[in-house]
Write a protein that holds these residues in place. Structure first.
Motif, PDB file in Angstrom:
ATOM      1  N   TRP A 127      39.807  33.037 -33.453  1.00 27.54           N
ATOM      2  CA  TRP A 127      39.162  32.259 -34.502  1.00 27.54           C
ATOM      3  C   TRP A 127      40.190  31.456 -35.273  1.00 27.54           C
ATOM      4  O   TRP A 127      41.386  31.705 -35.210  1.00 27.54           O
ATOM      5  CB  TRP A 127      38.368  33.163 -35.441  1.00 27.54           C
ATOM      6  CG  TRP A 127      39.209  33.998 -36.357  1.00 27.54           C
ATOM      7  CD1 TRP A 127      39.550  33.692 -37.650  1.00 27.54           C
ATOM      8  CD2 TRP A 127      39.813  35.274 -36.094  1.00 27.54           C
ATOM      9  NE1 TRP A 127      40.327  34.691 -38.197  1.00 27.54           N
ATOM     10  CE2 TRP A 127      40.501  35.674 -37.250  1.00 27.54           C
ATOM     11  CE3 TRP A 127      39.844  36.104 -34.970  1.00 27.54           C
ATOM     12  CZ2 TRP A 127      41.203  36.870 -37.323  1.00 27.54           C
ATOM     13  CZ3 TRP A 127      40.547  37.297 -35.043  1.00 27.54           C
ATOM     14  CH2 TRP A 127      41.217  37.661 -36.212  1.00 27.54           C
ATOM     15  N   ASP A 128      39.671  30.467 -35.994  1.00 22.01           N
ATOM     16  CA  ASP A 128      40.497  29.752 -36.964  1.00 22.01           C
ATOM     17  C   ASP A 128      39.771  29.812 -38.304  1.00 22.01           C
ATOM     18  O   ASP A 128      38.666  30.340 -38.382  1.00 22.01           O
ATOM     19  CB  ASP A 128      40.791  28.304 -36.516  1.00 22.01           C
ATOM     20  CG  ASP A 128      39.566  27.412 -36.445  1.00 22.01           C
ATOM     21  OD1 ASP A 128      38.561  27.666 -37.150  1.00 22.01           O
ATOM     22  OD2 ASP A 128      39.600  26.430 -35.687  1.00 22.01           O
TER      23      ASP A 128
ATOM     24  N   ARG B 286      35.250  23.316 -31.074  1.00 26.05           N
ATOM     25  CA  ARG B 286      36.638  23.355 -31.509  1.00 26.05           C
ATOM     26  C   ARG B 286      37.265  24.546 -30.783  1.00 26.05           C
ATOM     27  O   ARG B 286      36.961  25.706 -31.087  1.00 26.05           O
ATOM     28  CB  ARG B 286      36.783  23.489 -33.027  1.00 26.05           C
ATOM     29  CG  ARG B 286      38.236  23.301 -33.464  1.00 26.05           C
ATOM     30  CD  ARG B 286      38.399  23.034 -34.952  1.00 26.05           C
ATOM     31  NE  ARG B 286      38.016  24.171 -35.769  1.00 26.05           N
ATOM     32  CZ  ARG B 286      37.157  24.101 -36.803  1.00 26.05           C
ATOM     33  NH1 ARG B 286      36.590  22.957 -37.148  1.00 26.05           N
ATOM     34  NH2 ARG B 286      36.871  25.174 -37.500  1.00 26.05           N
ATOM     35  N   VAL B 287      38.081  24.267 -29.798  1.00 25.87           N
ATOM     36  CA  VAL B 287      38.611  25.303 -28.898  1.00 25.87           C
ATOM     37  C   VAL B 287      39.635  26.165 -29.615  1.00 25.87           C
ATOM     38  O   VAL B 287      40.582  25.660 -30.219  1.00 25.87           O
ATOM     39  CB  VAL B 287      39.228  24.648 -27.639  1.00 25.87           C
ATOM     40  CG1 VAL B 287      39.906  25.697 -26.752  1.00 25.87           C
ATOM     41  CG2 VAL B 287      38.159  23.892 -26.864  1.00 25.87           C
TER      42      VAL B 287
ATOM     43  N   GLY C   5      31.688  30.806 -26.967  1.00 30.31           N
ATOM     44  CA  GLY C   5      32.039  30.341 -28.303  1.00 30.31           C
ATOM     45  C   GLY C   5      32.815  29.040 -28.232  1.00 30.31           C
ATOM     46  O   GLY C   5      32.339  28.079 -27.642  1.00 30.31           O
ATOM     47  N   ASN C   6      34.003  29.039 -28.837  1.00 30.04           N
ATOM     48  CA  ASN C   6      34.801  27.824 -28.983  1.00 30.04           C
ATOM     49  C   ASN C   6      34.017  26.769 -29.755  1.00 30.04           C
ATOM     50  O   ASN C   6      34.008  25.593 -29.390  1.00 30.04           O
ATOM     51  CB  ASN C   6      35.284  27.288 -27.632  1.00 30.04           C
ATOM     52  CG  ASN C   6      36.520  27.994 -27.141  1.00 30.04           C
ATOM     53  OD1 ASN C   6      37.381  28.356 -27.929  1.00 30.04           O
ATOM     54  ND2 ASN C   6      36.611  28.193 -25.840  1.00 30.04           N
TER      55      ASN C   6
ATOM     56  N   ALA D 241      35.546  32.414 -30.798  1.00 30.15           N
ATOM     57  CA  ALA D 241      35.298  32.605 -29.376  1.00 30.15           C
ATOM     58  C   ALA D 241      35.635  34.039 -29.005  1.00 30.15           C
ATOM     59  O   ALA D 241      36.492  34.675 -29.625  1.00 30.15           O
ATOM     60  CB  ALA D 241      36.131  31.643 -28.537  1.00 30.15           C
ATOM     61  N   ILE D 242      34.953  34.523 -27.982  1.00 24.70           N
ATOM     62  CA  ILE D 242      35.204  35.849 -27.427  1.00 24.70           C
ATOM     63  C   ILE D 242      35.506  35.671 -25.949  1.00 24.70           C
ATOM     64  O   ILE D 242      34.830  34.913 -25.257  1.00 24.70           O
ATOM     65  CB  ILE D 242      33.980  36.760 -27.624  1.00 24.70           C
ATOM     66  CG1 ILE D 242      33.795  37.034 -29.117  1.00 24.70           C
ATOM     67  CG2 ILE D 242      34.129  38.053 -26.839  1.00 24.70           C
ATOM     68  CD1 ILE D 242      32.518  37.765 -29.449  1.00 24.70           C
ATOM     69  N   ARG D 243      36.551  36.377 -25.491  1.00 22.63           N
ATOM     70  CA  ARG D 243      36.909  36.333 -24.074  1.00 22.63           C
ATOM     71  C   ARG D 243      36.860  37.745 -23.504  1.00 22.63           C
ATOM     72  O   ARG D 243      37.390  38.682 -24.097  1.00 22.63           O
ATOM     73  CB  ARG D 243      38.309  35.750 -23.880  1.00 22.63           C
ATOM     74  CG  ARG D 243      38.684  35.617 -22.402  1.00 22.63           C
ATOM     75  CD  ARG D 243      39.996  34.927 -22.193  1.00 22.63           C
ATOM     76  NE  ARG D 243      41.084  35.732 -22.749  1.00 22.63           N
ATOM     77  CZ  ARG D 243      42.292  35.250 -23.007  1.00 22.63           C
ATOM     78  NH1 ARG D 243      42.574  33.985 -22.792  1.00 22.63           N
ATOM     79  NH2 ARG D 243      43.222  36.042 -23.499  1.00 22.63           N
TER      80      ARG D 243
END
Length: 138
Positions: free
Chosen positions: A71-72, A130-131, A48-49, A101-103
């Protein structure tokens, strides 16, 4: 912009294995599936990111160990996160404009199915960086 939603799906399986049903409400709205991708996440990996300007996304995350969602709510907004532990399936709906994003924070490989309401076009992928989370150092 819509709202990110997270639904932990209930396992209704039996001795044969797990079985998870997606709530009917997801299909009552206007989300025509136009693209699907399947991915795995090795321990420590981040996927993601990025955000989409045109396409909405629904992620079905299948994990046996720890993982986290980040997320944002748009450029310049604070990053939010939610952590998950143990086996299960989680459904995440992501509106246009939200970076996500998923970690994989655990020790087992994770799996994910991603659905979008617009087709993927390699000429214009509608994926902008967008990190919202970094991978942990190894």
């Amino acid at each position: 912009m819509g709202t990110l939603s997270v639904i932990e799906l209930k396992d209704t399986g039996d001795a044969r294995g797990s079985s998870f049903s997606v709530p009917a409400e997801l299909f009552s709205g206007r989300f025509p599936v136009a693209d699907m991708h399947v991915a795995t996440f090795e321990p420590g990996a981040v996927r993601g990111n990025h955000y989409h300007e045109v396409r909405q996304e629904v992620l079905v995350v299948m994990a046996d160990d720890r993982w986290s969602l980040h997320w944002d709510e748009g450029a310049g907004t604070p990053v939010q996160q939610r952590q998950f532990t143990g086996p299960g399936v989680v459904l995440v709906t992501i509106p246009v404009g939200m970076s996500h994003a998923i970690r994989n924070d655990g020790t087992a490989t994770m799996r994910m199915i991603g659905l979008t309401d617009g087709p993927y076009d390699c000429e214009r992928p509608d994926s902008y960086p967008r990190v919202v989370i970094l991978a942990p150092p190894r």
